[in-house]
Structures are given as C-alpha cells and as structure tokens.
Design a protein around this motif. Structure first.
Motif, PDB file in Angstrom:
ATOM      1  N   LYS A 104       0.452  -1.453   0.281  1.00 39.99           N
ATOM      2  CA  LYS A 104       0.281   0.286   0.054  1.00 39.99           C
ATOM      3  C   LYS A 104       1.066   1.284  -0.141  1.00 39.99           C
ATOM      4  O   LYS A 104       2.446   1.111   0.516  1.00 39.99           O
ATOM      5  N   LEU A 105       0.597   1.879  -0.969  1.00 44.30           N
ATOM      6  CA  LEU A 105       1.405   3.014  -0.870  1.00 44.30           C
ATOM      7  C   LEU A 105       0.542   4.993  -0.234  1.00 44.30           C
ATOM      8  O   LEU A 105      -0.201   4.572   0.201  1.00 44.30           O
ATOM      9  N   LEU A 106       1.566   5.244   0.682  1.00 47.24           N
ATOM     10  CA  LEU A 106       0.882   6.480   1.704  1.00 47.24           C
ATOM     11  C   LEU A 106       1.708   7.988   1.121  1.00 47.24           C
ATOM     12  O   LEU A 106       3.047   7.955   0.788  1.00 47.24           O
ATOM     13  N   GLY A 107       1.518   8.649   0.766  1.00 45.78           N
ATOM     14  CA  GLY A 107       1.899   9.902   0.680  1.00 45.78           C
ATOM     15  C   GLY A 107       1.046  10.835  -1.331  1.00 45.78           C
ATOM     16  O   GLY A 107       0.226  10.879  -0.998  1.00 45.78           O
ATOM     17  N   ARG A 108       2.362  10.923  -1.831  1.00 49.63           N
ATOM     18  CA  ARG A 108       1.830  11.558  -2.941  1.00 49.63           C
ATOM     19  C   ARG A 108       1.232  10.639  -4.389  1.00 49.63           C
ATOM     20  O   ARG A 108       0.786   9.567  -3.724  1.00 49.63           O
ATOM     21  N   ILE A 109       0.012  11.656  -4.029  1.00 52.25           N
ATOM     22  CA  ILE A 109      -1.162  11.101  -5.291  1.00 52.25           C
ATOM     23  C   ILE A 109      -0.577  10.323  -6.900  1.00 52.25           C
ATOM     24  O   ILE A 109      -0.841   9.722  -6.883  1.00 52.25           O
ATOM     25  N   ASP A 110       0.730  11.127  -6.971  1.00 53.32           N
ATOM     26  CA  ASP A 110       1.320  10.489  -8.183  1.00 53.32           C
ATOM     27  C   ASP A 110       1.987   9.415  -7.757  1.00 53.32           C
ATOM     28  O   ASP A 110       3.073   8.957  -8.808  1.00 53.32           O
ATOM     29  N   GLN A 111       2.574   8.345  -6.657  1.00 52.49           N
ATOM     30  CA  GLN A 111       3.290   7.866  -6.353  1.00 52.49           C
ATOM     31  C   GLN A 111       3.338   6.571  -6.913  1.00 52.49           C
ATOM     32  O   GLN A 111       2.156   6.141  -6.779  1.00 52.49           O
ATOM     33  N   LYS A 112       4.896   5.456  -7.126  1.00 51.55           N
ATOM     34  CA  LYS A 112       3.943   4.413  -8.330  1.00 51.55           C
ATOM     35  C   LYS A 112       4.796   3.259  -7.046  1.00 51.55           C
ATOM     36  O   LYS A 112       4.748   1.767  -7.498  1.00 51.55           O
ATOM     37  N   TYR A 113       5.715   3.776  -6.280  1.00 52.35           N
ATOM     38  CA  TYR A 113       6.037   2.461  -5.963  1.00 52.35           C
ATOM     39  C   TYR A 113       6.993   3.136  -4.542  1.00 52.35           C
ATOM     40  O   TYR A 113       7.112   4.374  -4.195  1.00 52.35           O
ATOM     41  N   CYS A 114       7.012   1.645  -3.502  1.00 57.40           N
ATOM     42  CA  CYS A 114       7.055   2.031  -1.933  1.00 57.40           C
ATOM     43  C   CYS A 114       7.848   2.666  -1.852  1.00 57.40           C
ATOM     44  O   CYS A 114       8.458   2.945  -0.439  1.00 57.40           O
ATOM     45  N   SER A 115       9.453   3.124  -2.706  1.00 58.49           N
ATOM     46  CA  SER A 115      11.047   2.457  -1.975  1.00 58.49           C
ATOM     47  C   SER A 115      11.798   2.370  -3.033  1.00 58.49           C
ATOM     48  O   SER A 115      10.965   2.466  -4.511  1.00 58.49           O
ATOM     49  N   ASP A 116      12.674   3.131  -3.014  1.00 56.70           N
ATOM     50  CA  ASP A 116      14.100   3.185  -4.171  1.00 56.70           C
ATOM     51  C   ASP A 116      14.378   2.035  -4.397  1.00 56.70           C
ATOM     52  O   ASP A 116      14.369   1.362  -5.713  1.00 56.70           O
ATOM     53  N   HIS A 117      13.663   0.749  -4.032  1.00 52.91           N
ATOM     54  CA  HIS A 117      14.903  -0.446  -4.088  1.00 52.91           C
ATOM     55  C   HIS A 117      13.318  -0.596  -5.438  1.00 52.91           C
ATOM     56  O   HIS A 117      13.668  -1.564  -6.266  1.00 52.91           O
ATOM     57  N   CYS A 118      11.697  -0.756  -4.510  1.00 45.29           N
ATOM     58  CA  CYS A 118      11.327  -1.251  -5.542  1.00 45.29           C
ATOM     59  C   CYS A 118      10.998  -0.836  -6.935  1.00 45.29           C
ATOM     60  O   CYS A 118      10.717  -0.781  -7.895  1.00 45.29           O
ATOM     61  N   ARG A 119      11.581   1.216  -7.168  1.00 45.79           N
ATOM     62  CA  ARG A 119      11.675   1.639  -8.333  1.00 45.79           C
ATOM     63  C   ARG A 119      12.798   1.617  -9.596  1.00 45.79           C
ATOM     64  O   ARG A 119      12.693   1.391 -10.584  1.00 45.79           O
ATOM     65  N   ASN A 120      13.771   0.782  -8.717  1.00 43.41           N
ATOM     66  CA  ASN A 120      15.097   0.473  -9.182  1.00 43.41           C
ATOM     67  C   ASN A 120      14.805  -0.800  -9.862  1.00 43.41           C
ATOM     68  O   ASN A 120      15.186  -1.252 -10.993  1.00 43.41           O
ATOM     69  N   ALA A 121      13.966  -2.009  -9.037  1.00 40.29           N
ATOM     70  CA  ALA A 121      13.800  -3.150  -9.629  1.00 40.29           C
ATOM     71  C   ALA A 121      12.663  -2.866 -10.982  1.00 40.29           C
ATOM     72  O   ALA A 121      12.786  -3.376 -11.394  1.00 40.29           O
ATOM     73  N   TYR A 122      11.913  -2.407 -11.032  1.00 37.58           N
ATOM     74  CA  TYR A 122      11.112  -1.766 -11.884  1.00 37.58           C
ATOM     75  C   TYR A 122      11.264  -1.043 -13.690  1.00 37.58           C
ATOM     76  O   TYR A 122      11.815  -1.924 -14.435  1.00 37.58           O
ATOM     77  N   ASN A 123      12.657  -0.622 -12.951  1.00 32.16           N
ATOM     78  CA  ASN A 123      13.675   0.339 -14.167  1.00 32.16           C
ATOM     79  C   ASN A 123      14.686  -0.873 -14.626  1.00 32.16           C
ATOM     80  O   ASN A 123      14.465  -1.489 -15.904  1.00 32.16           O
ATOM     81  N   ASN A 124      15.324  -1.845 -13.404  1.00 32.40           N
ATOM     82  CA  ASN A 124      15.765  -2.546 -14.356  1.00 32.40           C
ATOM     83  C   ASN A 124      15.211  -3.589 -15.297  1.00 32.40           C
ATOM     84  O   ASN A 124      15.603  -4.399 -15.866  1.00 32.40           O
ATOM     85  N   LEU A 125      14.073  -3.843 -14.929  1.00 35.59           N
ATOM     86  CA  LEU A 125      13.353  -4.965 -15.268  1.00 35.59           C
ATOM     87  C   LEU A 125      13.048  -4.470 -16.651  1.00 35.59           C
ATOM     88  O   LEU A 125      13.305  -5.077 -18.127  1.00 35.59           O
ATOM     89  N   LEU A 126      12.146  -3.435 -16.779  1.00 31.49           N
ATOM     90  CA  LEU A 126      11.975  -2.538 -17.920  1.00 31.49           C
ATOM     91  C   LEU A 126      13.375  -2.644 -19.146  1.00 31.49           C
ATOM     92  O   LEU A 126      12.963  -2.711 -19.920  1.00 31.49           O
ATOM     93  N   ASN A 127      13.925  -2.527 -18.328  1.00 35.96           N
ATOM     94  CA  ASN A 127      15.264  -2.372 -19.642  1.00 35.96           C
ATOM     95  C   ASN A 127      16.297  -3.562 -19.654  1.00 35.96           C
ATOM     96  O   ASN A 127      17.065  -3.143 -19.873  1.00 35.96           O
ATOM     97  N   ARG A 128      16.084  -4.079 -19.055  1.00 39.35           N
ATOM     98  CA  ARG A 128      16.935  -5.429 -19.110  1.00 39.35           C
ATOM     99  C   ARG A 128      17.513  -5.844 -20.568  1.00 39.35           C
ATOM    100  O   ARG A 128      18.982  -6.285 -20.810  1.00 39.35           O
ATOM    101  N   ASP A 129      16.543  -5.906 -21.232  1.00 40.45           N
ATOM    102  CA  ASP A 129      16.697  -6.083 -23.247  1.00 40.45           C
ATOM    103  C   ASP A 129      18.310  -5.300 -23.550  1.00 40.45           C
ATOM    104  O   ASP A 129      18.979  -5.565 -23.847  1.00 40.45           O
ATOM    105  N   SER A 130      17.618  -4.095 -23.244  1.00 36.44           N
ATOM    106  CA  SER A 130      18.883  -3.620 -24.125  1.00 36.44           C
ATOM    107  C   SER A 130      19.898  -3.221 -23.308  1.00 36.44           C
ATOM    108  O   SER A 130      20.552  -3.301 -24.470  1.00 36.44           O
ATOM    109  N   LYS A 131      20.384  -3.281 -21.710  1.00 39.11           N
ATOM    110  CA  LYS A 131      20.944  -3.025 -21.832  1.00 39.11           C
ATOM    111  C   LYS A 131      21.731  -4.166 -21.064  1.00 39.11           C
ATOM    112  O   LYS A 131      23.416  -4.116 -21.906  1.00 39.11           O
ATOM    113  N   ASN A 132      21.714  -5.929 -22.411  1.00 46.86           N
ATOM    114  CA  ASN A 132      22.503  -6.160 -22.170  1.00 46.86           C
ATOM    115  C   ASN A 132      23.134  -6.349 -23.320  1.00 46.86           C
ATOM    116  O   ASN A 132      25.342  -6.652 -23.647  1.00 46.86           O
ATOM    117  N   LEU A 133      22.666  -5.870 -24.940  1.00 45.98           N
ATOM    118  CA  LEU A 133      23.577  -5.450 -25.497  1.00 45.98           C
ATOM    119  C   LEU A 133      24.453  -4.019 -25.642  1.00 45.98           C
ATOM    120  O   LEU A 133      25.566  -4.653 -25.823  1.00 45.98           O
TER     121      LEU A 133
END
Length: 117
Positions: free
Chosen positions: A12-41
């Motif tokens: 559950k998210l608390l705080g800003r209305i536009d918040q998408k992640y509960c922590s920096d760890h989750c934000r980084n994990a999401y972006n790493n998953l999103l960019n995984r294929d192109s980053k390997n190349l």
C-alpha cells in the motif's frame, strides 16, 4: 477512491497521489526489469570495446605510435569488428579507432597502433 499499490511488490502506498513505488529499491527493480533486454546488448558491446581498448593500450608507444602483427592482436583477444570511429587521411589511409587509440593496417599483416592527441 481505490487503494494505490506499489507496481513491484503490491504494498500500500502512502503519501503523494502520483507515487508509483513504495521505495527506491522497488523503483530501481522496476526500471531494471523494464530496460533489461537493451542493457544486455549495450553492456556486451561496451565490454568488447573496453577489451579492445585495453589490448591496444598494452603496446608501449614510441612517439605516439608502434607496430605489431595481426597474430599478436588476435592472440590477446582483439576483435576487429568493434571500433568507435574511422579516420581517413588526405592520402586515403583509413585508421580504425577505439576511442583515442587506433590502428592502421599495413602490408604483410602488420598494424601501426597510434594514439590521437
């Protein structure tokens, strides 16, 4: 109003209305998953360029240049397919560069290694 949840872990998210992640760890994990294929190349190409640069840099230069053979480059693991730019002189010679270190193919499988100032 529906309960907002973290895009990665579902907490559950608390705080800003536009918040998408509960922590920096989750934000980084999401972006790493999103960019995984192109980053390997990109990572693999950068590793090959870095290896080529280290190989060219391993030859001691006298007055900004030296000579070596194709076999010595290949024995060290040099990959001729990976370079960063080309430079063609007015005389028509083409230098192949990996960042600021380059090579010029000469006769009999010799190469002149140069450093751009």
């Amino acid at each position: 109003m529906s309960e907002r949840k973290c895009l990665v872990c579902g907490e559950k998210l608390l705080g800003r209305i536009d918040q998408k992640y509960c922590s920096d760890h989750c934000r980084n994990a999401y972006n790493n998953l999103l960019n995984r294929d192109s980053k390997n190349l990109v990572r693999n190409i950068n590793n090959k360029l870095r290896k080529n640069y280290r190989i060219l840099d391993s030859f001691p230069l006298k007055d900004g240049k030296t000579k070596t053979t194709k076999m010595r480059l290949l024995d060290k693991g040099f990959d001729f397919e990976y370079l960063t730019n080309l430079y063609t002189t007015k005389k028509g010679s083409t230098y192949f560069f990996v960042y600021d270190l380059g090579y010029l193919p000469l006769d009999n499988d010799y190469f002149m290694i140069v450093k751009r100032e």
